[in-house]
Design a protein around this motif. Structure first.
Motif, mmCIF file in Angstrom:
data_model
loop_
_atom_site.group_PDB
_atom_site.id
_atom_site.type_symbol
_atom_site.label_atom_id
_atom_site.label_comp_id
_atom_site.label_asym_id
_atom_site.label_seq_id
_atom_site.Cartn_x
_atom_site.Cartn_y
_atom_site.Cartn_z
ATOM 1 N N ILE A 366 -18.443 -28.094 -50.498
ATOM 2 C CA ILE A 366 -17.128 -27.477 -50.323
ATOM 3 C C ILE A 366 -16.326 -28.218 -49.249
ATOM 4 N N GLY A 367 -17.029 -28.815 -48.275
ATOM 5 C CA GLY A 367 -16.327 -29.577 -47.232
ATOM 6 C C GLY A 367 -15.507 -30.698 -47.839
ATOM 7 N N ASP A 368 -16.128 -31.513 -48.659
ATOM 8 C CA ASP A 368 -15.403 -32.609 -49.316
ATOM 9 C C ASP A 368 -14.414 -32.075 -50.342
ATOM 10 N N ASP A 369 -14.832 -31.066 -51.095
ATOM 11 C CA ASP A 369 -14.016 -30.650 -52.247
ATOM 12 C C ASP A 369 -12.706 -29.977 -51.834
ATOM 13 N N SER A 390 -20.382 -14.300 -48.536
ATOM 14 C CA SER A 390 -20.716 -15.628 -48.011
ATOM 15 C C SER A 390 -19.867 -15.951 -46.781
ATOM 16 N N ASN A 391 -20.376 -16.895 -45.992
ATOM 17 C CA ASN A 391 -19.711 -17.271 -44.737
ATOM 18 C C ASN A 391 -19.755 -18.797 -44.621
ATOM 19 N N PRO A 392 -19.055 -19.504 -45.531
ATOM 20 C CA PRO A 392 -19.237 -20.956 -45.615
ATOM 21 C C PRO A 392 -18.858 -21.739 -44.366
ATOM 22 N N VAL A 393 -17.930 -21.242 -43.562
ATOM 23 C CA VAL A 393 -17.558 -22.022 -42.378
ATOM 24 C C VAL A 393 -18.755 -22.137 -41.421
ATOM 25 N N ALA A 394 -19.654 -21.158 -41.451
ATOM 26 C CA ALA A 394 -20.859 -21.252 -40.619
ATOM 27 C C ALA A 394 -22.035 -21.871 -41.375
ATOM 28 N N VAL A 395 -22.135 -21.636 -42.684
ATOM 29 C CA VAL A 395 -23.396 -21.980 -43.358
ATOM 30 C C VAL A 395 -23.351 -23.247 -44.208
ATOM 31 N N ALA A 396 -22.188 -23.740 -44.570
ATOM 32 C CA ALA A 396 -22.148 -24.917 -45.444
ATOM 33 C C ALA A 396 -22.335 -26.186 -44.614
ATOM 34 N N LYS A 401 -15.946 -30.813 -41.706
ATOM 35 C CA LYS A 401 -15.122 -30.994 -42.907
ATOM 36 C C LYS A 401 -14.819 -29.645 -43.563
ATOM 37 N N VAL A 402 -15.783 -28.740 -43.531
ATOM 38 C CA VAL A 402 -15.554 -27.412 -44.116
ATOM 39 C C VAL A 402 -14.406 -26.731 -43.380
ATOM 40 N N ALA A 403 -14.469 -26.770 -42.055
ATOM 41 C CA ALA A 403 -13.414 -26.127 -41.251
ATOM 42 C C ALA A 403 -12.068 -26.814 -41.497
ATOM 43 N N GLN A 404 -12.093 -28.124 -41.616
ATOM 44 C CA GLN A 404 -10.846 -28.863 -41.886
ATOM 45 C C GLN A 404 -10.249 -28.427 -43.226
ATOM 46 N N GLY A 405 -11.109 -28.247 -44.207
ATOM 47 C CA GLY A 405 -10.640 -27.786 -45.517
ATOM 48 C C GLY A 405 -10.070 -26.380 -45.447
ATOM 49 N N PHE A 406 -10.773 -25.483 -44.774
ATOM 50 C CA PHE A 406 -10.294 -24.101 -44.661
ATOM 51 C C PHE A 406 -8.994 -24.021 -43.869
ATOM 52 N N ALA A 407 -8.747 -25.015 -43.010
ATOM 53 C CA ALA A 407 -7.534 -25.002 -42.173
ATOM 54 C C ALA A 407 -6.307 -25.510 -42.930
ATOM 55 N N ARG A 408 -6.484 -25.973 -44.160
ATOM 56 C CA ARG A 408 -5.328 -26.491 -44.925
ATOM 57 C C ARG A 408 -4.226 -25.427 -45.041
#
Ligand code: SF4
Length: 696
Positions: A366-369, A390-396, A401-408
């Protein structure tokens, strides 16, 4: 005062799926305890769930819908009405779906294992919408695929039989922390004279209590299984009759195993020749005496490049020695395929729009995607993300990169949650979900063979709603008129298992709700007479399906991506292997915000061997920075030989917001995938560790 006892089931991602008795006084749950009459629970709960009321009535429970008023990730929200929340979400989803529904991605996993609150109404909703599929690979996929190639399905030794084994290999898991009720059986076996051997790079709580601990290097389990096969075959510790009748490809396996001398095996695994030989002899000789030998393999070992192959190799061992002949022999990875789940009725794939199936996005990347633009290969850019369970920002993996994606700024994110997790901080709309005490559910398990019912013990707190109800309301706003979108939770639960299947022949939702649990109709020793659910009906040492899938059809060894042996250049910069198995008081990232449990865990720490610590001038209690090319996080060092030399262990999964530097172990994990199942490689990581001179 009115007091009642409600039958419930633990919803967490744990193989034990305990039967709970919830004491309710005047509408308030005052105690959660284990059902003494349920055979596997036997009245005992883990520390985490025995604090369930503390979690349910936590002062930080999300009780109202909210919208974001600060920057993404800042965690600032304002209360809104359900109408405003649902209208905002449905308006955004309608707009995106009009362009391409595949730009909408559900993101969910095992925050609840319930078949109703997990993937029933939610799956129906996303199917009808034509949203992208999510490949739910993050925990168990590699091992499941590897096990399936050998055995055919995730079916194995019944947990209730392990106490009758004479030798138990506890391989790649720490059951005291994450499979307590199996551990109770293993202890009973020990009292009856069984030997327990732990195979794990780390001397976990469980390994400390076993008779023997074999501390192999991370990612080398496949090699150890091959070395065991070599010794078993060379020394004739085999059940020739079982092999002849119920296995496929023994002669080819014999040739392959011949390449794996104890010397070669020991060198790769970082253990002694004696450990390889003695392990194989003990396993084979115990079986040859007619005693039951059992393996409890767990998912820790498959979180590496060759994780699928490792599980596949280990799953070959019981057939070689005829261990399946005994109810207490064989191997258990998971019991999940024992349950005839009726996924079609629960999830309704027939609702999918006509035409090609939607694309599939892997939850482990999910970080890259989230950072990908639209392209012919990837399809539409992800424009909306609906996160539940689910809590992907902590577990992926590769968390930065995950946080960067969620910050879009252009990503529309909805999170259904109990608490304001690291992921919830990035939500545009945050919705309060009910806990297990507040809703109905039905459970299959992955550690035992009981269908389990969960009755609602109390009314939903605040304005929280079950996941099902949230998706029901959204479906109505989207104009989805199919009758399945108005089914009640009880009506959904009643369809959970296929009653036409002999295993669930006694399944009846009303009586399950009353009784709480019901055992599947399964034989005690599932493969005593063969009958493996593989295409050949045999345990497949040679597997044609693997060949068609581009894999080695025989057991083999796939080295880690990151190890001193497989990547010496990288090893010069980052010489320590890192694993991040579950902390005892957390369950993945659940329970980290329960104060009493977090107090017991203390603060984020890493265990480091005294020699590695001395080389870096590190002493226990000092702050250290663990880093590699992907990122870094800070933790407190514990200098201990529980971690073998060359290994550091960061028990997990901490919420980032509770760490001094706002980061956790997933800063350094990678998005590379396993050999099978496109699963993550959390324990295939090289790092360097250095002392932090002053606390940040
Ligand atoms: S987390 Fe596991 S051991 Fe704890 S109560 Fe739930 S099922 Fe039982």
């Amino acid at each position: 005062m009115t007091t009642s006892i409600i039958r419930a089931a633990c919803p967490h991602d744990c193989p034990d799926t305990c039967a709970l008795l919830v004491t309710v006084q005047d509408g308030v749950a005052v105690e959660v305890r284990g059902d003494p009459d349920h055979p596997t629970t036997a009245g005992a709960l883990c520390t985490k769930v025995s604090r369930y009321t503390e979690r349910t009535y936590h002062k930080e429970r999300l009780l109202y819908p909210m919208k974001r008023v600060g920057k993404k990730g800042e965690g600032k929200f304002a209360r809104i009405s359900w109408d405003e929340a649902l209208d905002t979400i449905s308006d955004r989803l309608k707009g995106i779906a009009a362009r391409d529904p595949q730009a909408i991605l559900p993101y969910s996993y095992a925050g609840t294992m319930g078949l109703v609150q997990g993937e029933s109404m939610a799956a129906r909703f996303f199917h009808k919408l034509g949203a992208s599929f999510l490949d739910r690979t993050i925990c168990a996929k590699a091992g499941g695929v590897g096990y399936g190639y050998t055995i055919g399905a995730k079916i194995g030794t019944d947990m209730e039989q392990f106490q009758n084994a004479k030798l138990i290999l506890i391989w790649g898991g720490n059951p005291i922390a994450s499979n307590l009720h199996f551990w109770m059986r293993a202890q009973e076996a020990k009292r009856r004279g069984a030997k327990l051997i732990a195979i794990d790079p780390y001397r976990s709580l469980t390994a400390e209590k076993c008779h023997q601990h074999i501390a192999l290097l991370p990612g080398t389990d496949a090699a150890l299984a091959l070395g065991m096969m070599h010794v078993l075959i060379k020394e004739g510790l085999l059940d020739q009759d079982y092999i002849a009748q119920h296995t496929l490809g023994f002669d080819l396996l014999k040739e392959r195993a011949n390449e794996w001398s104890p010397q070669r095996t020991a060198e790769i695994c970082g253990i002694s020749v004696d450990e390889v030989e003695q392990l194989a002899r003990e396993y084979g000789a115990t079986a040859m005496r007619g005693d039951a030998v059992a393996i409890r393999i767990n998912y820790g070992l498959q979180r590496v490049h060759g994780g699928g192959m490792a599980v596949r190799n280990i799953a070959c061992l019981p057939a070689l020695v005829g261990a399946w002949r005994h109810a207490a022999g064989g191997i258990q990875l998971s019991s999940s395929d024992s349950f005839p789940k009726n996924a079609k009725a629960l999830q309704r794939p027939d609702l999918l729009p006509p035409g090609p199936l939607p694309r599939t996005v892997n939850m482990s990347t999910i970080g890259d995607d989230l950072l990908r633009d639209a392209s012919p290969d990837f399809g539409s850019k992800i424009e909306a993300l609906i996160v539940y369970n689910s809590n992907p920002v902590a577990v992926a993996p590769e968390s930065a990169k995950v946080a960067q994606g969620f910050a879009r700024e252009d990503l529309f994110t909805v999170v259904l949650e109990h608490f304001q997790t690291d992921t919830a901080d990035y939500a545009d709309i945050l919705l309060p979900a009910t806990t297990q005490l507040e809703h109905v559910d039905v459970h299959a398990t992955y550690g035992h063979l009981y269908m389990m019912a969960n009755n609602a013990a109390i009314a939903p707190l605040g304005e929280a709603k079950p996941n099902t109800e949230i998706f029901r309301l959204l479906a109505a706003r989207m104009g989805f008129a199919d009758p399945c979108f108005t089914e009640s939770d009880d009506a959904i639960a009643a369809q959970a298992f296929d009653k036409g299947d002999t295993r669930a022949i006694h399944f009846d939702w009303d009586s399950l709700k009353r009784k709480g649990w019901q055992k599947l109709n399964m034989p005690d020793a599932p493969f005593a007479d063969g009958g493996f659910p593989t295409p050949s009906g045999k345990c497949e040492f040679y597997c044609e399906r693997m060949k068609s899938d581009g894999l080695d059809p025989l057991p083999s060894y796939i080295a880690p991506y990151e190890s001193l042996a497989s990547n010496p250049q990288l090893g010069k910069k980052y010489p320590l292997a890192m694993i991040s198995p579950p902390a005892r008081n957390f369950l993945n990232s659940t329970f980290v915000n329960v104060q009493s449990l977090r107090d017991t865990e203390g603060e984020p720490h890493v265990d480091i061997h005294p020699i590695d610590a001395a080389e870096r001038g590190i002493r226990s209690g000092e702050q250290v920075r663990i880093h590699n090319e992907r990122g870094s996080f800070v933790a407190t060092a514990r200098v201990t030989d529980k971690a073998r030399k060359g290994l550091v262990v960061g028990l997990s999964i901490w919420w980032k917001k509770f760490a001094a530097d706002g980061k956790n172990a997933n800063e350094v994990t990678s998005q590379r995938l396993t050999d099978m199942g496109r699963a993550p490689t959390f324990y295939d990581v090289l790092v360097q560790v250095e002392k932090v001179e002053s606390r940040t």
